[in-house]
Motif scaffolding. Structure first.
Motif, short mmCIF file in Angstrom:
data_model
loop_
_atom_site.label_atom_id
_atom_site.label_comp_id
_atom_site.label_asym_id
_atom_site.label_seq_id
_atom_site.Cartn_x
_atom_site.Cartn_y
_atom_site.Cartn_z
N VAL A 72 0.82 -1.21 0.00
CA VAL A 72 0.00 0.00 0.00
C VAL A 72 0.85 1.26 0.00
CG1 VAL A 72 -0.20 0.17 2.52
CG2 VAL A 72 -2.06 1.03 1.06
N GLY A 97 -1.36 -0.81 -3.88
CA GLY A 97 -2.74 -0.62 -3.47
C GLY A 97 -3.06 -1.32 -2.16
N ASP A 98 -4.26 -1.09 -1.68
CA ASP A 98 -4.76 -1.69 -0.44
C ASP A 98 -5.11 -3.16 -0.71
OD1 ASP A 98 -6.22 -2.54 1.78
OD2 ASP A 98 -7.32 -0.66 2.00
N ALA A 101 -8.88 -4.05 0.54
CA ALA A 101 -10.00 -3.44 -0.17
C ALA A 101 -9.87 -3.56 -1.68
CB ALA A 101 -10.11 -1.96 0.21
N ASN A 102 -8.65 -3.66 -2.17
CA ASN A 102 -8.43 -3.69 -3.62
C ASN A 102 -7.28 -4.61 -4.00
OD1 ASN A 102 -8.69 -2.98 -6.36
ND2 ASN A 102 -7.18 -1.33 -6.14
N TRP A 129 -8.71 -1.13 9.42
CA TRP A 129 -8.27 -1.91 8.26
C TRP A 129 -9.32 -1.96 7.16
CZ3 TRP A 129 -11.37 -5.97 6.92
CH2 TRP A 129 -12.23 -6.46 7.92
N SER A 131 -11.37 0.49 6.19
CA SER A 131 -11.81 1.81 5.71
C SER A 131 -11.98 1.85 4.20
CB SER A 131 -10.81 2.89 6.16
OG SER A 131 -9.52 2.62 5.65
N GLY A 132 -11.22 1.04 3.48
CA GLY A 132 -11.33 1.02 2.03
C GLY A 132 -12.62 0.40 1.52
#
Length: 289
Positions: A72, A97-98, A101-102, A129, A131-132
């Motif tokens: 990330v 990236g996350d 989430a992604n 963790w 939030s995405g």
């Protein structure tokens, strides 16, 4: 020389170093556990500078292993790519990236790509963790309803066994690794000891995992090569292989010049009684440096 410089910087950074560097001794143990074979895929979902991935891949000819990593932090992504180049690994796939989430590594059908070996020194007890996953963006502030993560928000079904607490993302990362693992795949991940003992949602997740996997635990010293992995000291190296049914925990603890193994095998929950079998054994182990 580059890896040495990262190690020296990590030593000065102390407990913050775990976000991008895994001590050489820990990397060596993890590489031995997952034992990557030619033609396999190895993956680190929180790859930092990529040193752990390189160590795992170098156990075999890295040209015969497919290397994948996601991170990330943009600066760490750049470090990982440079690290791969210096080690003459030209085809490593490092995503930015996350991971939760992604996740960037998907198959042709849009599902999580599966890997034969997974290694990770993940962020310990990551706060917020999920939030995405919040479709409304930032949830704090006056008049805003606090976001609550639900399993249905994850299209990859990684949290069907339970949603970890919002303030502790350890099991979120572990569940992602489990969902990304091929049949007969292997995971080696550094985690805080709390993942073994905390109750509530994490306890329920742990029970489900133990039904479908063989899980081992290695208790690590507080300070490895001068780079503390977590503030407060206690951390564990979890290793997992997929199998059907049963459960077992192997606890290995470092002594001054030997490794002490303790195997703790318990009957499944739901039985009339809970039996325990303990086996203690000591043996000399070779110096890892």
């Amino acid at each position: 020389a580059y890896e040495y410089m990262i190690g020296q910087f990590a030593s000065m950074a102390g407990k913050k170093a775990g976000s991008f560097y895994t001590p050489a001794a820990v990397s060596e143990i993890m590489a031995r556990i997952v034992d990557v074979q030619p033609g396999e895929r190895v993956y680190d979902p929180t790859c930092g500078s990529g040193s752990l991935l390189i160590k795992a891949a170098k156990k075999q000819n890295s040209k015969e292993v497919s290397i994948y990593g996601q991170e990330v932090n943009g600066s760490s992504v750049a470090m990982a790519k440079m690290n791969m180049y210096i080690h003459e690994i030209r085809d490593a796939k490092i995503g930015w990236g996350d991971t939760l989430a992604n996740p960037v590594f998907l198959d042709a059908d849009g599902n999580l790509l599966l890997f034969d070996a997974i290694v990770a020194n993940m962020p310990f007890s990551k706060d917020k963790w999920a939030s995405g996953f919040n479709p409304g963006g930032e949830s704090s502030g006056k008049g805003k309803k606090e976001f609550k993560m639900e399993a249905s928000l994850d299209k990859f079904h990684r949290f069907d066994w339970g949603v970890p607490p919002a303030s502790k993302g350890d099991w979120a990362f572990l569940l992602h690794m489990i969902a990304s693992l091929s049949v007969n795949g292997r995971i080696a991940a550094v985690a805080p000891h709390g993942v073994l003992f905390r109750g509530a949602a994490e306890g329920r997740i742990r029970q489900r995992v133990e039904l479908y996997a063989e899980v081992g635990c290695i208790a690590l010293p507080q300070d490895m090569d001068g780079a503390r992995l977590v503030e407060g000291g206690d951390q564990a190296l979890l290793h997992r292989t997929v199998r059907r049914g049963g459960q077992g925990v192997d606890r290995l603890r470092f002594a001054e010049n030997r490794l002490e193994i303790r195997a703790d095998r318990r009957e499944r929950p739901g039985n009339d009684r809970e039996g325990a079998f303990f086996l203690e054994h000591e043996f000399m182990y070779e110096q890892l440096h």
